[in-house]
Design a protein around this motif. Structure first.
Motif, PDB file in Angstrom:
ATOM      1  N   TYR A   1      18.463  34.251  37.894  1.00 57.52           N
ATOM      2  CA  TYR A   1      18.794  35.662  38.119  1.00 57.52           C
ATOM      3  C   TYR A   1      17.973  36.590  37.227  1.00 57.52           C
ATOM      4  O   TYR A   1      17.803  37.777  37.534  1.00 57.52           O
ATOM      5  CB  TYR A   1      20.289  35.913  37.932  1.00 57.52           C
TER       6      TYR A   1
ATOM      7  N   ASP B   1      16.062  40.846  41.471  1.00 58.58           N
ATOM      8  CA  ASP B   1      16.368  40.877  42.904  1.00 58.58           C
ATOM      9  C   ASP B   1      17.293  39.728  43.294  1.00 58.58           C
ATOM     10  O   ASP B   1      16.945  38.836  44.073  1.00 58.58           O
ATOM     11  CB  ASP B   1      15.088  40.824  43.741  1.00 58.58           C
TER      12      ASP B   1
ATOM     13  N   GLY C   1      29.096  42.224  38.750  1.00 54.88           N
ATOM     14  CA  GLY C   1      27.932  43.092  38.742  1.00 54.88           C
ATOM     15  C   GLY C   1      26.981  42.853  39.894  1.00 54.88           C
ATOM     16  O   GLY C   1      27.377  42.857  41.069  1.00 54.88           O
ATOM     17  N   GLU C   2      25.706  42.645  39.565  1.00 55.55           N
ATOM     18  CA  GLU C   2      24.668  42.481  40.578  1.00 55.55           C
ATOM     19  C   GLU C   2      24.915  41.256  41.450  1.00 55.55           C
ATOM     20  O   GLU C   2      24.549  41.239  42.640  1.00 55.55           O
ATOM     21  CB  GLU C   2      23.302  42.390  39.899  1.00 55.55           C
ATOM     22  N   HIS C   3      25.530  40.220  40.880  1.00 56.86           N
ATOM     23  CA  HIS C   3      25.820  39.029  41.677  1.00 56.86           C
ATOM     24  C   HIS C   3      26.851  39.318  42.768  1.00 56.86           C
ATOM     25  O   HIS C   3      26.722  38.836  43.895  1.00 56.86           O
ATOM     26  CB  HIS C   3      26.327  37.900  40.782  1.00 56.86           C
TER      27      HIS C   3
ATOM     28  N   GLU D   1      27.395  42.232  44.156  1.00 58.51           N
ATOM     29  CA  GLU D   1      26.714  43.048  45.154  1.00 58.51           C
ATOM     30  C   GLU D   1      25.828  42.187  46.057  1.00 58.51           C
ATOM     31  O   GLU D   1      25.767  42.397  47.274  1.00 58.51           O
ATOM     32  CB  GLU D   1      25.876  44.121  44.464  1.00 58.51           C
ATOM     33  N   ALA D   2      25.151  41.190  45.465  1.00 58.85           N
ATOM     34  CA  ALA D   2      24.296  40.300  46.257  1.00 58.85           C
ATOM     35  C   ALA D   2      25.113  39.490  47.250  1.00 58.85           C
ATOM     36  O   ALA D   2      24.701  39.285  48.405  1.00 58.85           O
ATOM     37  CB  ALA D   2      23.519  39.372  45.333  1.00 58.85           C
TER      38      ALA D   2
ATOM     39  N   SER E   1      29.114  39.505  32.967  1.00 55.22           N
ATOM     40  CA  SER E   1      28.030  40.478  32.824  1.00 55.22           C
ATOM     41  C   SER E   1      28.506  41.785  32.207  1.00 55.22           C
ATOM     42  O   SER E   1      27.696  42.555  31.677  1.00 55.22           O
ATOM     43  CB  SER E   1      27.389  40.760  34.188  1.00 55.22           C
TER      44      SER E   1
ATOM     45  N   PRO F   1      29.690  47.604  42.853  1.00 56.61           N
ATOM     46  CA  PRO F   1      28.749  47.328  43.950  1.00 56.61           C
ATOM     47  C   PRO F   1      28.620  48.535  44.868  1.00 56.61           C
ATOM     48  O   PRO F   1      29.599  49.235  45.141  1.00 56.61           O
ATOM     49  CB  PRO F   1      29.399  46.139  44.671  1.00 56.61           C
ATOM     50  N   ARG F   2      27.394  48.752  45.363  1.00 57.49           N
ATOM     51  CA  ARG F   2      27.119  49.913  46.214  1.00 57.49           C
ATOM     52  C   ARG F   2      27.374  49.638  47.690  1.00 57.49           C
ATOM     53  O   ARG F   2      27.230  50.541  48.513  1.00 57.49           O
ATOM     54  CB  ARG F   2      25.657  50.339  46.018  1.00 57.49           C
TER      55      ARG F   2
END
Length: 336
Positions: free
Chosen positions: A202, A206, A228-230, A232-233, A251, A262-263
């Motif tokens: 990670y 991306d 977090g980013e995970h 969202e992914a 995170s 997440p967006r």
């Protein structure tokens, strides 16, 4: 007096951001003589875990925060060295939640006797054959309802829960198991030792794009240790009807400001997704089934594990901080 001392580690102050050695203090005290019904236990291993960081904050959570000046409690395994109880004779191997100390004394009811399995070290009672493994089992089977043929994504896959979850998913018939980790070495370990079909680093960035390249048909189950980013992914790559078991959010544990969400939460609606957080204390009724299955898998030689062991009670805080920074592979333990 007994002339037996106990060294405990206390919370000295609440961390702001990353914890430091200054947030803790050591106390050594002499233990009293055993009262009827009590036992004395010399710990063999104590556990350091991500959830402990959350309990160092004075905020509402699923369990009360640690108090300033009190001992850090958590999982440990040890052996009874003195006993005034018929149920726990000297020599019995036990687990307990007294946490960061070298010697513990309490009533027998505060300890759980565990069977010794030839060739299986006692430390495994604190991870693959204990609460860590049970957490992975509950998250996959009870919370996410994993089915044979599912594609499963696990964040923080090289940690204690992640290494358990990946193997359990594979043994339960997942079509494809994908993991994320924080180094090339850990990525290789996931595919070469733990049976992951694919994994990515990670830190290369991306996360959503890397996951998409490894799961071109999408994912059905997400076991999240990171957030977090995970998260969202996963929301970006879920198939319709996908399910997520939210186990941790490491995170954000040491951030000083609220992490952005997440967006792409609208995907919950358009894809009919289910996200459910859980804490193990509410699902301990599944421990019997887990113990039976995991015990058989161990007997059949189907379970691998790693331990990162730090020696000495005096190095417990260092081990805890190192674990929070991802320096462990598998379970981080302190050997007494």
């Amino acid at each position: 007096m007994s002339n037996t001392t106990s060294t405990q580690i206390l919370l000295a102050s609440r961390p702001t951001g990353w914890p430091t050695e200054q947030n803790f203090q050591f106390r050594t005290s002499e233990l009293p003589e055993l009262a009827p019904g009590q036992v004395r236990v010399r710990n063999e291993f104590i556990s350091v875990d991500p959830y402990m960081r959350g309990r160092m904050n004075d905020t509402r959570s699923y369990v009360a925060p640690y108090q300033i000046g009190e001992q850090i409690t958590g999982g440990a395994v040890g052996r009874v060295t003195e006993s005034m109880s018929d149920t726990l004779p000297v020599g019995t191997l036990v687990t307990h939640q007294h946490g960061w100390s070298d010697t513990v004394q309490d009533t027998a009811e505060r300890f759980t006797a565990v069977p010794e399995i030839p060739g299986v070290p006692s430390s495994l009672r604190l991870h693959m054959m204990g609460m860590t493994g049970l957490t992975a089992w509950v998250g996959l089977t009870v919370i996410a309802g994993m089915k044979e043929g599912d594609t499963v994504f696990i964040s923080g896959a090289a940690g204690a829960v992640g290494t358990a979850a990946g193997q359990i998913a594979r043994l339960l018939g997942a079509k494809r198991v994908i993991g994320s980790a924080g180094s090339a070495e850990k990525v290789a370990l996931l595919t070469e030792k733990y049976g992951y079909d694919a994994a990515f680093n990670y830190k290369d960035g991306d996360v959503a794009g890397q996951l998409a390249s490894l799961a071109p048909e999408g994912i059905d189950v997400f076991f999240d240790n990171v957030g977090g980013e995970h998260l969202e992914a996963a929301l970006e790559n879920f198939n319709d009807g996908g399910r997520a078991a939210l186990c941790g959010a490491i995170s954000s544990y040491n951030t000083t400001e609220a992490a952005p969400g997440p967006r792409n939460m609208a995907n919950l609606i358009t894809r009919g997704l289910k996200l459910q957080g859980f804490t193990l204390a509410n699902y301990l009724q599944h421990s019997g089934e887990f113990a039976e299955r995991m015990g058989q898998w161990f007997t059949d030689g189907q379970i691998a594990y790693d331990e990162t062991i730090v020696d000495g009670i005096e190095n417990t805080v260092h081990a805890f901080i190192a674990m929070m920074q991802g320096e462990n592979t598998g379970k981080m333990l302190v050997r007494i």
